[in-house]
Design a protein around this motif. Structure first.
Motif, PDB file in Angstrom:
ATOM      1  N   LEU A 111     -16.953  -0.263  46.488  1.00 21.22           N
ATOM      2  CA  LEU A 111     -16.043   0.782  46.982  1.00 21.22           C
ATOM      3  C   LEU A 111     -16.282   1.167  48.440  1.00 21.22           C
ATOM      4  N   ILE A 112     -17.442   0.786  49.000  1.00 16.65           N
ATOM      5  CA  ILE A 112     -17.894   1.367  50.269  1.00 16.65           C
ATOM      6  C   ILE A 112     -16.913   1.160  51.423  1.00 16.65           C
ATOM      7  N   GLY A 113     -16.143   0.089  51.409  1.00 21.81           N
ATOM      8  CA  GLY A 113     -15.174  -0.127  52.484  1.00 21.81           C
ATOM      9  C   GLY A 113     -13.800   0.435  52.184  1.00 21.81           C
ATOM     10  N   ARG A 114     -13.585   0.912  50.957  1.00 23.17           N
ATOM     11  CA  ARG A 114     -12.239   1.334  50.538  1.00 23.17           C
ATOM     12  C   ARG A 114     -12.078   2.838  50.361  1.00 23.17           C
ATOM     13  N   VAL A 115     -13.197   3.542  50.194  1.00 20.82           N
ATOM     14  CA  VAL A 115     -13.124   4.972  49.872  1.00 20.82           C
ATOM     15  C   VAL A 115     -13.111   5.801  51.150  1.00 20.82           C
ATOM     16  N   ASP A 116     -12.240   6.814  51.178  1.00 18.74           N
ATOM     17  CA  ASP A 116     -12.177   7.738  52.308  1.00 18.74           C
ATOM     18  C   ASP A 116     -13.387   8.672  52.237  1.00 18.74           C
ATOM     19  N   LYS A 117     -14.274   8.577  53.241  1.00 17.23           N
ATOM     20  CA  LYS A 117     -15.535   9.335  53.215  1.00 17.23           C
ATOM     21  C   LYS A 117     -15.290  10.844  53.228  1.00 17.23           C
ATOM     22  N   ASP A 118     -14.275  11.288  54.010  1.00 25.50           N
ATOM     23  CA  ASP A 118     -14.013  12.736  54.104  1.00 25.50           C
ATOM     24  C   ASP A 118     -13.511  13.295  52.780  1.00 25.50           C
ATOM     25  N   LYS A 119     -12.621  12.542  52.110  1.00 27.96           N
ATOM     26  CA  LYS A 119     -12.117  12.999  50.805  1.00 27.96           C
ATOM     27  C   LYS A 119     -13.238  13.021  49.773  1.00 27.96           C
ATOM     28  N   THR A 120     -14.110  12.000  49.818  1.00 28.00           N
ATOM     29  CA  THR A 120     -15.258  11.964  48.908  1.00 28.00           C
ATOM     30  C   THR A 120     -16.151  13.172  49.138  1.00 28.00           C
ATOM     31  N   ARG A 121     -16.359  13.496  50.413  1.00 29.73           N
ATOM     32  CA  ARG A 121     -17.208  14.637  50.778  1.00 29.73           C
ATOM     33  C   ARG A 121     -16.614  15.941  50.269  1.00 29.73           C
ATOM     34  N   ILE A 122     -15.300  16.117  50.420  1.00 30.16           N
ATOM     35  CA  ILE A 122     -14.632  17.351  49.980  1.00 30.16           C
ATOM     36  C   ILE A 122     -14.738  17.513  48.466  1.00 30.16           C
ATOM     37  N   VAL A 123     -14.452  16.431  47.736  1.00 34.08           N
ATOM     38  CA  VAL A 123     -14.549  16.472  46.266  1.00 34.08           C
ATOM     39  C   VAL A 123     -15.981  16.797  45.841  1.00 34.08           C
ATOM     40  N   THR A 124     -16.961  16.192  46.525  1.00 35.51           N
ATOM     41  CA  THR A 124     -18.374  16.447  46.229  1.00 35.51           C
ATOM     42  C   THR A 124     -18.719  17.923  46.418  1.00 35.51           C
ATOM     43  N   LEU A 125     -18.263  18.502  47.534  1.00 32.09           N
ATOM     44  CA  LEU A 125     -18.559  19.912  47.822  1.00 32.09           C
ATOM     45  C   LEU A 125     -17.920  20.842  46.793  1.00 32.09           C
ATOM     46  N   VAL A 126     -16.695  20.514  46.363  1.00 31.42           N
ATOM     47  CA  VAL A 126     -16.019  21.326  45.345  1.00 31.42           C
ATOM     48  C   VAL A 126     -16.780  21.269  44.015  1.00 31.42           C
ATOM     49  N   LEU A 127     -17.164  20.057  43.613  1.00 30.19           N
ATOM     50  CA  LEU A 127     -17.915  19.898  42.361  1.00 30.19           C
ATOM     51  C   LEU A 127     -19.261  20.624  42.420  1.00 30.19           C
ATOM     52  N   CYS A 128     -19.921  20.537  43.559  1.00 30.12           N
ATOM     53  CA  CYS A 128     -21.209  21.222  43.740  1.00 30.12           C
ATOM     54  C   CYS A 128     -21.049  22.735  43.607  1.00 30.12           C
ATOM     55  N   SER A 129     -19.988  23.262  44.216  1.00 33.29           N
ATOM     56  CA  SER A 129     -19.736  24.703  44.160  1.00 33.29           C
ATOM     57  C   SER A 129     -19.476  25.159  42.732  1.00 33.29           C
ATOM     58  N   ILE A 130     -18.705  24.372  41.990  1.00 35.94           N
ATOM     59  CA  ILE A 130     -18.406  24.712  40.591  1.00 35.94           C
ATOM     60  C   ILE A 130     -19.683  24.693  39.743  1.00 35.94           C
ATOM     61  N   SER A 131     -20.469  23.634  39.877  1.00 40.25           N
ATOM     62  CA  SER A 131     -21.683  23.516  39.062  1.00 40.25           C
ATOM     63  C   SER A 131     -22.693  24.610  39.413  1.00 40.25           C
ATOM     64  N   ALA A 132     -22.798  24.947  40.707  1.00 37.70           N
ATOM     65  CA  ALA A 132     -23.710  26.023  41.123  1.00 37.70           C
ATOM     66  C   ALA A 132     -23.253  27.369  40.575  1.00 37.70           C
ATOM     67  N   THR A 133     -21.935  27.596  40.544  1.00 33.88           N
ATOM     68  CA  THR A 133     -21.383  28.848  39.991  1.00 33.88           C
ATOM     69  C   THR A 133     -21.706  28.971  38.509  1.00 33.88           C
ATOM     70  N   VAL A 134     -21.529  27.878  37.777  1.00 36.67           N
ATOM     71  CA  VAL A 134     -21.863  27.875  36.337  1.00 36.67           C
ATOM     72  C   VAL A 134     -23.344  28.181  36.136  1.00 36.67           C
ATOM     73  N   LEU A 135     -24.187  27.599  36.978  1.00 31.74           N
ATOM     74  CA  LEU A 135     -25.634  27.820  36.891  1.00 31.74           C
ATOM     75  C   LEU A 135     -25.985  29.280  37.178  1.00 31.74           C
ATOM     76  N   VAL A 136     -25.307  29.899  38.136  1.00 35.24           N
ATOM     77  CA  VAL A 136     -25.515  31.318  38.433  1.00 35.24           C
ATOM     78  C   VAL A 136     -25.169  32.171  37.214  1.00 35.24           C
ATOM     79  N   ILE A 137     -24.031  31.889  36.598  1.00 37.89           N
ATOM     80  CA  ILE A 137     -23.587  32.663  35.430  1.00 37.89           C
ATOM     81  C   ILE A 137     -24.596  32.534  34.291  1.00 37.89           C
ATOM     82  N   MET A 138     -25.029  31.298  34.005  1.00 36.83           N
ATOM     83  CA  MET A 138     -25.970  31.062  32.913  1.00 36.83           C
ATOM     84  C   MET A 138     -27.324  31.724  33.190  1.00 36.83           C
ATOM     85  N   SER A 139     -27.815  31.608  34.412  1.00 38.10           N
ATOM     86  CA  SER A 139     -29.123  32.189  34.758  1.00 38.10           C
ATOM     87  C   SER A 139     -29.075  33.713  34.735  1.00 38.10           C
TER      88      SER A 139
END
Length: 246
Positions: free
Chosen positions: A212-240
């Protein structure tokens, strides 16, 4: 061997690690940022030792692929900073309750997301590399999330050089982190078994990224990663927070 993790948890952890490894192979970092909060929710014993081992494995493979682009300019100062930072992080791991650690991990993820969004820049010199190494050590030994301080500092480089430099840093810093955690008595045999069980997911993520390394848009991958990280961190805050209040 399987008494410390049930099959369902192992499958779920393997899926999380696969996507974390895929992310890191594509953009240079992200295995721990993606996987640590989710794995901590699934099973706290998966953080930090197994994730550090996974980080070492994916970094070694990525470094091998990008070895022609490696420039080790000043990374030794960041690795020096990783040592005192690592002991500070290990101290928190030893003395902080599990729910507090959950909140600390979530806070580290949120800091990483904010810094990535605003793309803070700093001059790359011995001092800035050492300071980034200290923070990388603190974050890395608490939550295995040692990438963001270095990723932010090196963000202006060519993508191949960026992946190569970060991978070289992670290879050595993972060994430093594991050595420190072993010295303070936080590495157990079960952690090594868990690492072994999750290793196939790392290899799979790396192999898929090669296609995938030559075909994937790095900026879009980065944005999706940041969104997923924010969601998972929020869930962790609620549980803790619920754990602290109960």
């Amino acid at each position: 061997m399987m008494s410390f993790i049930d099959p369902t948890t192992l499958i779920l952890a393997s899926i999380i690690v696969f996507f974390g490894a895929l992310t890191q192979s594509l953009i240079g970092f992200g295995l721990a940022v993606v996987a640590s909060p989710l794995l901590y929710i699934v099973n706290p014993q998966l953080v930090p030792v197994p994730i550090i081992v996974m980080g070492f494995a994916i970094s070694a493979m990525t470094l091998f692929r990008e070895r022609g682009h490696l420039q080790f300019n000043g990374l030794q100062y960041a690795l020096l900073g990783r040592i005192p930072g690592g002991f500070l992080g290990a101290g928190l791991l030893l003395f902080a309750p599990q729910a507090i650690l959950g909140l600390v991990i979530a806070a580290i993820v949120f800091i990483a997301v904010i810094l990535s969004i605003f793309r803070f820049s700093a001059p790359i010199n011995r001092l800035s590399l050492f300071i980034a190494g200290v923070f990388s050590g603190i974050f890395g030994n608490i939550a295995a999330i040692g990438g963001p301080p270095m990723a932010i500092l090196l963000a202006g480089q060519d993508p191949s050089q960026f992946r190569a430099a970060l991978s070289a840093f992670f290879v050595f810093s993972s060994l430093i982190a594991l050595a420190i955690l072993t010295i303070v008595g936080l590495v157990e045999v079960k952690h090594l078994w868990l690492s072994l069980l999750l290793l196939p997911s790392v290899v799979a993520g790396y192999l898929v990224s090669g296609r995938l390394i030559g075909r994937v848009d790095k900026d879009k991958t980065r944005i999706v990663t940041l969104v997923l990280c924010s969601i998972s961190a929020t869930v962790l805050v609620i549980m803790s927070t619920n754990t602290l209040m109960s």
